[in-house]
Motif scaffolding. Sequence first.
Motif, PDB file in Angstrom:
ATOM      1  N   LEU A 187     -60.627  11.153  21.883  1.00 25.70           N
ATOM      2  CA  LEU A 187     -61.144  10.311  20.811  1.00 25.70           C
ATOM      3  C   LEU A 187     -60.916   8.845  21.123  1.00 25.70           C
ATOM      4  CD1 LEU A 187     -59.752  12.322  17.742  1.00 25.70           C
ATOM      5  CD2 LEU A 187     -62.043  12.459  18.729  1.00 25.70           C
ATOM      6  N   VAL A 188     -61.866   8.014  20.719  1.00 25.38           N
ATOM      7  CA  VAL A 188     -61.748   6.561  20.848  1.00 25.38           C
ATOM      8  C   VAL A 188     -62.187   5.945  19.537  1.00 25.38           C
ATOM      9  CG1 VAL A 188     -62.639   4.483  21.994  1.00 25.38           C
ATOM     10  CG2 VAL A 188     -62.133   6.534  23.348  1.00 25.38           C
ATOM     11  N   GLY A 189     -61.387   4.996  19.041  1.00 20.28           N
ATOM     12  CA  GLY A 189     -61.766   4.345  17.792  1.00 20.28           C
ATOM     13  C   GLY A 189     -60.753   3.328  17.317  1.00 20.28           C
ATOM     14  N   LEU A 190     -60.759   3.099  16.022  1.00 19.47           N
ATOM     15  CA  LEU A 190     -59.897   2.110  15.378  1.00 19.47           C
ATOM     16  C   LEU A 190     -58.916   2.806  14.443  1.00 19.47           C
ATOM     17  CD1 LEU A 190     -62.611  -0.531  14.388  1.00 19.47           C
ATOM     18  CD2 LEU A 190     -60.957  -0.699  16.258  1.00 19.47           C
ATOM     19  N   SER A 191     -57.799   2.146  14.185  1.00 22.30           N
ATOM     20  CA  SER A 191     -56.819   2.694  13.245  1.00 22.30           C
ATOM     21  C   SER A 191     -56.412   1.636  12.233  1.00 22.30           C
ATOM     22  CB  SER A 191     -55.584   3.205  13.987  1.00 22.30           C
ATOM     23  OG  SER A 191     -54.880   2.134  14.567  1.00 22.30           O
ATOM     24  N   VAL A 192     -55.883   2.127  11.121  1.00 21.87           N
ATOM     25  CA  VAL A 192     -55.372   1.245  10.082  1.00 21.87           C
ATOM     26  C   VAL A 192     -54.125   1.901   9.502  1.00 21.87           C
ATOM     27  CG1 VAL A 192     -56.918   2.249   8.330  1.00 21.87           C
ATOM     28  CG2 VAL A 192     -55.916  -0.004   7.945  1.00 21.87           C
ATOM     29  N   THR A 193     -53.096   1.096   9.287  1.00 18.87           N
ATOM     30  CA  THR A 193     -51.860   1.585   8.683  1.00 18.87           C
ATOM     31  C   THR A 193     -51.646   0.844   7.372  1.00 18.87           C
ATOM     32  OG1 THR A 193     -50.899   2.075  10.842  1.00 18.87           O
ATOM     33  CG2 THR A 193     -49.367   1.864   9.005  1.00 18.87           C
ATOM     34  N   TYR A 218     -68.204  11.442  13.100  1.00 17.79           N
ATOM     35  CA  TYR A 218     -66.960  10.805  13.533  1.00 17.79           C
ATOM     36  C   TYR A 218     -65.777  11.598  13.017  1.00 17.79           C
ATOM     37  CZ  TYR A 218     -66.536   8.473   8.921  1.00 17.79           C
ATOM     38  OH  TYR A 218     -66.415   8.190   7.590  1.00 17.79           O
ATOM     39  N   TRP A 219     -64.639  11.402  13.680  1.00 17.47           N
ATOM     40  CA  TRP A 219     -63.393  12.102  13.361  1.00 17.47           C
ATOM     41  C   TRP A 219     -62.382  11.114  12.808  1.00 17.47           C
ATOM     42  CZ3 TRP A 219     -62.833  17.316  13.694  1.00 17.47           C
ATOM     43  CH2 TRP A 219     -63.796  18.014  14.419  1.00 17.47           C
ATOM     44  N   SER A 220     -61.596  11.583  11.852  1.00 17.17           N
ATOM     45  CA  SER A 220     -60.525  10.769  11.284  1.00 17.17           C
ATOM     46  C   SER A 220     -59.215  11.553  11.285  1.00 17.17           C
ATOM     47  CB  SER A 220     -60.878  10.316   9.868  1.00 17.17           C
ATOM     48  OG  SER A 220     -61.899   9.358   9.903  1.00 17.17           O
ATOM     49  N   PRO A 221     -58.490  11.520  12.417  1.00 17.74           N
ATOM     50  CA  PRO A 221     -57.133  12.069  12.394  1.00 17.74           C
ATOM     51  C   PRO A 221     -56.249  11.139  11.573  1.00 17.74           C
ATOM     52  CG  PRO A 221     -57.894  11.648  14.650  1.00 17.74           C
ATOM     53  CD  PRO A 221     -58.877  11.034  13.715  1.00 17.74           C
ATOM     54  N   TRP A 222     -55.112  11.645  11.116  1.00 16.79           N
ATOM     55  CA  TRP A 222     -54.205  10.791  10.337  1.00 16.79           C
ATOM     56  C   TRP A 222     -52.793  11.344  10.422  1.00 16.79           C
ATOM     57  CZ3 TRP A 222     -51.554  13.075   6.352  1.00 16.79           C
ATOM     58  CH2 TRP A 222     -52.087  14.243   5.811  1.00 16.79           C
ATOM     59  N   PHE A 280     -60.453   6.114  12.749  1.00 13.12           N
ATOM     60  CA  PHE A 280     -61.897   6.319  12.712  1.00 13.12           C
ATOM     61  C   PHE A 280     -62.326   6.399  14.163  1.00 13.12           C
ATOM     62  CE2 PHE A 280     -60.743   3.893   8.964  1.00 13.12           C
ATOM     63  CZ  PHE A 280     -61.304   4.654   7.957  1.00 13.12           C
ATOM     64  N   CYS A 281     -62.781   7.574  14.625  1.00 11.03           N
ATOM     65  CA  CYS A 281     -62.982   7.798  16.063  1.00 11.03           C
ATOM     66  C   CYS A 281     -64.269   8.555  16.369  1.00 11.03           C
ATOM     67  CB  CYS A 281     -61.836   8.635  16.634  1.00 11.03           C
ATOM     68  SG  CYS A 281     -60.212   7.907  16.472  1.00 11.03           S
ATOM     69  N   MET A 282     -64.729   8.334  17.595  1.00  3.63           N
ATOM     70  CA  MET A 282     -65.815   9.123  18.159  1.00  3.63           C
ATOM     71  C   MET A 282     -65.215  10.020  19.242  1.00  3.63           C
ATOM     72  SD  MET A 282     -68.423   8.035  16.444  1.00  3.63           S
ATOM     73  CE  MET A 282     -69.720   8.929  17.282  1.00  3.63           C
ATOM     74  N   GLU A 283     -65.746  11.249  19.348  1.00  2.15           N
ATOM     75  CA  GLU A 283     -65.330  12.131  20.436  1.00  2.15           C
ATOM     76  C   GLU A 283     -66.074  11.698  21.693  1.00  2.15           C
ATOM     77  OE1 GLU A 283     -64.931  16.834  21.631  1.00  2.15           O
ATOM     78  OE2 GLU A 283     -66.037  16.305  19.814  1.00  2.15           O
ATOM     79  N   VAL A 284     -65.338  11.587  22.798  1.00  2.00           N
ATOM     80  CA  VAL A 284     -65.909  11.101  24.053  1.00  2.00           C
ATOM     81  C   VAL A 284     -65.630  12.074  25.197  1.00  2.00           C
ATOM     82  CG1 VAL A 284     -65.776   8.659  23.383  1.00  2.00           C
ATOM     83  CG2 VAL A 284     -63.838   9.728  24.555  1.00  2.00           C
ATOM     84  N   ALA A 285     -66.379  11.889  26.289  1.00  2.00           N
ATOM     85  CA  ALA A 285     -66.226  12.740  27.467  1.00  2.00           C
ATOM     86  C   ALA A 285     -64.944  12.423  28.232  1.00  2.00           C
ATOM     87  CB  ALA A 285     -67.442  12.584  28.383  1.00  2.00           C
ATOM     88  N   ASP A 286     -64.565  11.150  28.245  1.00  2.00           N
ATOM     89  CA  ASP A 286     -63.346  10.751  28.956  1.00  2.00           C
ATOM     90  C   ASP A 286     -62.780   9.476  28.333  1.00  2.00           C
ATOM     91  OD1 ASP A 286     -64.446   8.322  30.287  1.00  2.00           O
ATOM     92  OD2 ASP A 286     -65.670   9.770  31.377  1.00  2.00           O
ATOM     93  N   GLU A 299     -61.978  -3.196  23.750  1.00  2.00           N
ATOM     94  CA  GLU A 299     -60.908  -4.101  23.299  1.00  2.00           C
ATOM     95  C   GLU A 299     -60.575  -3.858  21.829  1.00  2.00           C
ATOM     96  OE1 GLU A 299     -58.092  -7.050  23.688  1.00  2.00           O
ATOM     97  OE2 GLU A 299     -59.411  -6.373  25.298  1.00  2.00           O
ATOM     98  N   GLY A 300     -59.288  -3.707  21.544  1.00  2.00           N
ATOM     99  CA  GLY A 300     -58.828  -3.537  20.174  1.00  2.00           C
ATOM    100  C   GLY A 300     -58.926  -2.113  19.647  1.00  2.00           C
ATOM    101  N   MET A 301     -59.428  -1.194  20.476  1.00  2.00           N
ATOM    102  CA  MET A 301     -59.523   0.206  20.064  1.00  2.00           C
ATOM    103  C   MET A 301     -58.429   1.017  20.749  1.00  2.00           C
ATOM    104  SD  MET A 301     -63.538   1.147  19.755  1.00  2.00           S
ATOM    105  CE  MET A 301     -64.684   0.099  18.880  1.00  2.00           C
ATOM    106  N   ILE A 302     -58.280   2.255  20.326  1.00  2.00           N
ATOM    107  CA  ILE A 302     -57.299   3.163  20.892  1.00  2.00           C
ATOM    108  C   ILE A 302     -58.029   4.411  21.379  1.00  2.00           C
ATOM    109  CG2 ILE A 302     -56.816   4.205  18.629  1.00  2.00           C
ATOM    110  CD1 ILE A 302     -53.898   4.560  19.564  1.00  2.00           C
TER     111      ILE A 302
END
Length: 172
Positions: A31-37, A71-75, A86-92, A98-101
């Motif tokens: 997964l690749v995306g953004l997070s918020v705490t 999109y996927w939202s692990p927490w 807030f993430c997208m599933e990716v191949a690799d 920049e700024g994503m995880i």
Amino acid sequence: MPHNPEQQASFVEQVEQVEQIGQIHLEPMKLVGLSVTVAFENVDMGRIDAVRQQFFIRRNEIQGILHPDRYWSPWFSAEGVFTYFFCMEVADLLEIPEGMIGFTIPAHTYAKLHYDGPRPMNPDPYAVIGEYQREQGLAALKRALPLEAYSFAEWQQEGRIVFDVYVPLRTG
């Protein structure tokens, strides 16, 4: 069973909203995306919504998306704070904007529930899964991330929310 017809209708609606519940095994996901705490005290929904909107705008920067329609939202939560992704599933995970995880969710068996109902949620899908786990003699896998999956096309309509909830289960 409720005797009041209004309560009975509400009960029937609730059953219809969460009728799809069971177990599913998911293979590892990158997964690749953004997070918020946010803090549990005075949860800042505006901040969560702002990160979601930023993700919606920036998702086209993510390379190798496998399913562009969802999109996927692990927490996870710990003593007073809550982190939502807030993430997208990716191949690799070779290119992370920049700024994503980017991270991998290991394979797990999950209790899965499809929710299509009012917002705020009633019944709480996590409470329904908890009851399902108790009835089935199942236990949550404590250190694994619960997941939520949303379709971009239907994740939220006026007063409603549609998504799947996945709670990792202890197996074996």
